[in-house]
Design a protein around this motif. Structure first.
Motif, PDB file in Angstrom:
ATOM      1  N   LYS A 251       0.586  -6.316  -0.796  1.00 55.00           N
ATOM      2  CA  LYS A 251       0.212  -5.000  -1.328  1.00 55.00           C
ATOM      3  C   LYS A 251      -0.525  -5.116  -2.664  1.00 55.00           C
ATOM      4  O   LYS A 251      -0.238  -4.385  -3.614  1.00 55.00           O
ATOM      5  CB  LYS A 251       1.412  -4.087  -1.425  1.00 55.00           C
ATOM      6  CG  LYS A 251       2.031  -3.827  -0.073  1.00 55.00           C
ATOM      7  CD  LYS A 251       3.181  -2.875  -0.137  1.00 55.00           C
ATOM      8  CE  LYS A 251       3.644  -2.664   1.291  1.00 55.00           C
ATOM      9  NZ  LYS A 251       4.961  -2.261   1.455  1.00 55.00           N
TER      10      LYS A 251
ATOM     11  N   ASN B 172      -1.477  -2.000  -6.091  1.00 58.09           N
ATOM     12  CA  ASN B 172      -2.040  -0.675  -5.815  1.00 58.09           C
ATOM     13  C   ASN B 172      -3.533  -0.595  -6.171  1.00 58.09           C
ATOM     14  O   ASN B 172      -3.942   0.233  -6.985  1.00 58.09           O
ATOM     15  CB  ASN B 172      -1.266   0.421  -6.553  1.00 58.09           C
ATOM     16  CG  ASN B 172       0.200   0.398  -6.237  1.00 58.09           C
ATOM     17  OD1 ASN B 172       0.590   0.330  -5.076  1.00 58.09           O
ATOM     18  ND2 ASN B 172       1.028   0.427  -7.265  1.00 58.09           N
TER      19      ASN B 172
ATOM     20  N   GLN C 111      -5.480   2.865  -6.059  1.00 59.84           N
ATOM     21  CA  GLN C 111      -5.147   3.797  -7.143  1.00 59.84           C
ATOM     22  C   GLN C 111      -5.760   3.340  -8.464  1.00 59.84           C
ATOM     23  O   GLN C 111      -6.265   4.153  -9.240  1.00 59.84           O
ATOM     24  CB  GLN C 111      -3.628   3.951  -7.299  1.00 59.84           C
ATOM     25  CG  GLN C 111      -2.977   4.710  -6.169  1.00 59.84           C
ATOM     26  CD  GLN C 111      -2.581   3.824  -4.996  1.00 59.84           C
ATOM     27  OE1 GLN C 111      -2.998   2.666  -4.887  1.00 59.84           O
ATOM     28  NE2 GLN C 111      -1.792   4.359  -4.078  1.00 59.84           N
TER      29      GLN C 111
END
Length: 133
Positions: A78, A106, A109
């Motif tokens: 991830k 992330n 984002q």
């Protein structure tokens, strides 16, 4: 008086992170990961090193086209890599140079935070596309 000015410096950090691959996670757990990425309201800052600490910063208005890429290894963890082009307004000094934020958690984002910060900085400076040509 100089101390008062230093206290009033406003960095306004929008996001801060470290590389988070398997090796970097191990290094972070033993407090040996010395790479830090920061997005402030004015700059993208990459700090590396321990014995020879190096800080590279680029004004946000000089950046364009933030992109993400994720290998299968990165997708499993991830994490991803964000790349952004430095736009030097036609000078050959750093034209086309990219900055890489590797193994960021992330990444979609973080890319959006960076893209929005670039847009706000460009708007605040009243820079138009024609100013960049």
């Amino acid at each position: 008086m100089a101390d008062e000015k230093l206290k009033n410096v406003d960095f306004e950090i929008l996001w801060e992170g470290k590389p988070s691959g398997l090796w970097q996670r191990f290094l972070t757990s033993i407090h040996m990961n010395f790479t830090t990425y920061q997005i402030t309201k004015d700059e993208l800052i990459v700090t590396t090193g321990f014995f020879h600490k190096k800080t590279n910063s680029v004004e946000l208005y000089m950046l364009k086209d933030p992109d993400t890429s994720e290998s299968i290894y990165q997708r499993m963890l991830k994490i991803g890599t964000i790349s952004v082009v430095i736009d030097t307004h036609g000078t050959a000094e750093r034209q086309g140079t990219k900055i890489w934020l590797k193994n960021v958690e992330n990444p979609a984002q973080v890319r959006k935070i960076l893209r929005d910060a670039i847009e706000v900085d460009v708007m605040e400076r009243k820079i138009t596309y024609f100013d960049k040509i």
